[in-house]
Design a protein around this motif. Structure first.
Motif, PDB file in Angstrom:
ATOM      1  N   SER A   2       0.801  -1.217   0.000  1.00  0.00           N
ATOM      2  CA  SER A   2       0.000   0.000   0.000  1.00  0.00           C
ATOM      3  C   SER A   2       0.833   1.266   0.000  1.00  0.00           C
ATOM      4  O   SER A   2       0.302   2.356  -0.126  1.00  0.00           O
ATOM      5  CB  SER A   2      -0.923  -0.005   1.219  1.00  0.00           C
ATOM      6  N   GLU A  47      -1.057   1.133 -11.901  1.00  0.00           N
ATOM      7  CA  GLU A  47      -0.712   0.029 -11.005  1.00  0.00           C
ATOM      8  C   GLU A  47      -1.689  -0.052  -9.824  1.00  0.00           C
ATOM      9  O   GLU A  47      -2.108  -1.150  -9.430  1.00  0.00           O
ATOM     10  CB  GLU A  47       0.726   0.229 -10.496  1.00  0.00           C
ATOM     11  N   ARG A  50      -4.871  -1.553 -11.073  1.00  0.00           N
ATOM     12  CA  ARG A  50      -4.752  -3.011 -11.254  1.00  0.00           C
ATOM     13  C   ARG A  50      -4.936  -3.728  -9.916  1.00  0.00           C
ATOM     14  O   ARG A  50      -5.661  -4.715  -9.816  1.00  0.00           O
ATOM     15  CB  ARG A  50      -3.386  -3.332 -11.855  1.00  0.00           C
ATOM     16  N   ARG A  51      -4.281  -3.199  -8.879  1.00  0.00           N
ATOM     17  CA  ARG A  51      -4.390  -3.842  -7.557  1.00  0.00           C
ATOM     18  C   ARG A  51      -5.820  -3.738  -7.023  1.00  0.00           C
ATOM     19  O   ARG A  51      -6.347  -4.693  -6.427  1.00  0.00           O
ATOM     20  CB  ARG A  51      -3.420  -3.170  -6.576  1.00  0.00           C
ATOM     21  N   PHE A  54      -8.110  -6.215  -9.101  1.00  0.00           N
ATOM     22  CA  PHE A  54      -7.792  -7.653  -9.103  1.00  0.00           C
ATOM     23  C   PHE A  54      -7.401  -8.199  -7.742  1.00  0.00           C
ATOM     24  O   PHE A  54      -7.455  -9.411  -7.516  1.00  0.00           O
ATOM     25  CB  PHE A  54      -6.671  -7.931 -10.116  1.00  0.00           C
ATOM     26  N   GLU A  55      -6.984  -7.304  -6.808  1.00  0.00           N
ATOM     27  CA  GLU A  55      -6.530  -7.793  -5.505  1.00  0.00           C
ATOM     28  C   GLU A  55      -7.375  -7.259  -4.353  1.00  0.00           C
ATOM     29  O   GLU A  55      -7.181  -7.683  -3.212  1.00  0.00           O
ATOM     30  CB  GLU A  55      -5.053  -7.415  -5.282  1.00  0.00           C
ATOM     31  N   GLY A  56      -8.227  -6.310  -4.626  1.00  0.00           N
ATOM     32  CA  GLY A  56      -9.079  -5.748  -3.583  1.00  0.00           C
ATOM     33  C   GLY A  56      -8.662  -4.334  -3.187  1.00  0.00           C
ATOM     34  O   GLY A  56      -7.644  -3.816  -3.665  1.00  0.00           O
ATOM     35  N   THR A  57      -9.449  -3.702  -2.346  1.00  0.00           N
ATOM     36  CA  THR A  57      -9.235  -2.310  -1.954  1.00  0.00           C
ATOM     37  C   THR A  57      -7.854  -2.109  -1.321  1.00  0.00           C
ATOM     38  O   THR A  57      -7.421  -2.908  -0.484  1.00  0.00           O
ATOM     39  CB  THR A  57     -10.317  -1.878  -0.951  1.00  0.00           C
ATOM     40  N   VAL A  58      -7.164  -1.034  -1.765  1.00  0.00           N
ATOM     41  CA  VAL A  58      -5.842  -0.696  -1.242  1.00  0.00           C
ATOM     42  C   VAL A  58      -6.000   0.456  -0.248  1.00  0.00           C
ATOM     43  O   VAL A  58      -6.608   1.483  -0.562  1.00  0.00           O
ATOM     44  CB  VAL A  58      -4.889  -0.267  -2.383  1.00  0.00           C
ATOM     45  N   ASP A  76     -10.346   2.002  -4.124  1.00  0.00           N
ATOM     46  CA  ASP A  76     -11.197   0.861  -4.490  1.00  0.00           C
ATOM     47  C   ASP A  76     -11.549   0.999  -5.975  1.00  0.00           C
ATOM     48  O   ASP A  76     -10.975   1.833  -6.684  1.00  0.00           O
ATOM     49  CB  ASP A  76     -12.448   0.812  -3.606  1.00  0.00           C
ATOM     50  N   TYR A 503     -16.178  -5.614 -13.220  1.00  0.00           N
ATOM     51  CA  TYR A 503     -15.107  -5.318 -12.263  1.00  0.00           C
ATOM     52  C   TYR A 503     -15.575  -4.321 -11.201  1.00  0.00           C
ATOM     53  O   TYR A 503     -15.133  -4.349 -10.055  1.00  0.00           O
ATOM     54  CB  TYR A 503     -13.889  -4.747 -12.990  1.00  0.00           C
TER      55      TYR A 503
END
Length: 513
Positions: A2, A47, A50-51, A54-58, A76, A503
């Motif tokens: 993060s 970037e 993308r996170r 595909f990876e969830g809320t930063v 998000d 998405y």
């Protein structure tokens, strides 16, 4: 990781400072500095998006303090969308501004400062931090509007400053009420405590009213739009394209955050009058903005009033409180930024090449500037909502959301907005493609003196008070590349929306839960 989140704000700040410092050693070095900073900003935003998808809320808390004491930055699906939009549009407009100008280092320092404010607004998770970035955005935008030549830009910037300050003051007042009621300003924490205090208490209702009205001024919803037409019309063409694409768009995003993340749908359910007032304001803004757009003779003022109507559509989507309308509002936010920014930049390109600034000046434009006229026509039709452009998809989703909730009056206004938009764009398309270009004085056999008199006539103020340029200037490849890219995006995004909506679905579901 993060730790990348604060770089999204830091990169444009560094770009702003470097552009200003570079001017001390050598003038007109601001553009390359701003381009490098913007390119890095696009990479960071991409970037993070993308996170987020595909990876969830930063999440990131400034200074490693614990929430709610530290300032939280959140990326998000929704904020990632706006973050990428800000980064890409700001880089694209730089390609246009290289020749179109302004070219001073001070201008590019203010430009990057505006990118900073918009980026901060997009990812902050703290209400007071949102106010700070709202002020940074406003101050930088006032400077950019005033960067045009002549008194008209200065007067427009002063009006923008006065009205914008009222909006920011109302936002701050509402923020204060929310803090008095709960003792916190972290958005997620506020949502929990406001529910405990009670959504129907006077303090909470007052906080909602002040914050929302303050943001509606920033968005320029009718009748709180008074700063916008003149600010857009009198700015340099690069600035018009930039602020029309992003400033009100990011303010509308902030409204979504305040309504759904801070006050939550439960507040609207407990206060149906607030929801009805949002829907009424949306309907009035759609109709009034369209009527005023039809009445304009200057193209940039017409586009500005069109924005008043289009943000009415976004507000309609926000007021409906269902997934279909929310997706439509978000799609229309992004689509409007691409389409309206492209239209303002194309209008600037046409004016640079031909001096045409009014609706009548566009007669026979397809013969004089075929590529410029084609791009303007495509973007105009996309804005009307002709399939498969993104303008159609956004309106379609919002209209379906209105049908799902049984809001038939709002449904009629939303569907009718297509005809209202067609009313002011069709006259331009008709003049560009179905009328002959005015005959130049030398082709009519006019004497040199008569030709001089005709040329001098182009220096008189336009009907709306604007100064009409008399000498066409240079149009660069970069200016054409940016407007063509906007037209291609307006068409391509329409096809990409359905996959994008998948998405975005988790974020929208979270907002409405």
């Amino acid at each position: 990781m993060s730790d990348l989140v604060p770089f999204a704000v830091a990169v444009p700040i560094v770009g702003s400072v470097l552009a200003l410092l570079a001017g001390l050693a050598r003038s007109k070095t601001g553009w390359p500095v701003a381009v490098v900073a913007s390119a890095v900003h696009v990479g960071v935003a991409g970037e993070l998006a993308r996170r987020a998808f595909f990876e969830g809320t930063v999440r990131y808390v400034v200074g490693n303090f614990e929430v709610p004491y530290g300032i939280e930055l959140v990326v998000d699906g929704l904020s990632a969308t706006i973050l990428v939009l800000v980064a890409v549009v700001s880089l694209g407009v730089l390609g246009y501004a290289r020749v179109a100008g302004p070219r001073s280092n001070a201008f590019y320092a203010a430009y990057m400062l505006l990118v900073t404010g918009l980026t901060g607004l997009s990812i902050t998770g703290d209400l007071f931090n949102m106010y700070v970035f709202l002020e940074i955005t406003g101050l930088a935008a006032y400077v950019l509007v005033a960067s045009g030549e002549g008194g008209r830009s200065a007067v427009a910037a002063l009006r923008y400053l006065l009205v914008g300050t009222v909006g920011a003051s109302l936002f701050l007042l509402g923020l204060g009420y929310a803090y008095v009621a709960t003792g916190t300003l972290n958005m997620a924490h506020l949502a929990e405590l406001l529910a405990e205090v009670g959504h129907t208490t006077t303090l909470v209702r007052a906080a909602f009213a002040f914050i929302v009205v303050g943001l509606l001024i920033k968005i320029a919803v009718f009748p709180l739009h008074t700063w916008q037409p003149e600010a857009y019309a009198s700015s340099p063409d690069s600035v018009s394209g930039f602020i029309s694409a992003l400033v009100s768009t990011v303010s509308a995003y902030a409204l979504v955050r305040v309504v759904y993340t801070v006050f939550t749908p439960e507040f609207l359910a407990a206060n149906p009058l607030a929801q009805d007032l949002l829907a009424a304001a949306a309907a009035v803004s759609i109709v009034a903005g369209s009527v005023f757009a039809v009445a304009q003779t200057e193209v940039k003022r017409m586009l500005a009033y069109s924005s008043v109507a289009q943000f009415g559509l976004v507000l309609a989507g926000i007021s409906l409180v269902n997934e279909m309308a929310m997706v439509g509002a978000l799609v229309h936010l992004v689509g409007h930024a691409i389409m309206k920014g492209g239209l303002f930049l194309t209008a600037g390109l046409v004016a640079t090449e031909t001096g045409a600034r009014t609706v009548d000046d566009y007669e026979g434009l397809a013969d004089r500037v075929p590529l410029g006229a084609t791009v303007f026509g495509l973007l105009a039709m996309a804005m009307v909502g002709i399939p498969p452009a993104v303008g159609f998809v956004g309106k379609w989703y919002i209209a379906l959301g209105a049908v799902e909730t049984g809001s038939w009056v709002l449904t009629a206004v939303i569907v009718g907005s297509t005809l209202l938009t067609l009313a002011y764009f069709a006259r331009l398309v008709e003049r560009m493609f179905f009328r002959e270009a005015p005959v130049a004085p030398e082709e009519t056999g006019a004497t040199a003196d008569e030709a001089d008199i005709a040329a001098d006539g182009a220096d008189v103020p336009a009907a709306d008070g604007g100064d009409r340029p008399s000498t066409p200037e240079t149009v660069s490849f970069g200016m054409y590349a940016v407007v063509v890219a906007a037209a291609v995006l307006a068409l391509a995004l329409g096809a990409a929306v359905f996959e994008y909506a998948q998405y975005l679905q988790p974020t929208v579901t979270s907002l409405l839960s």
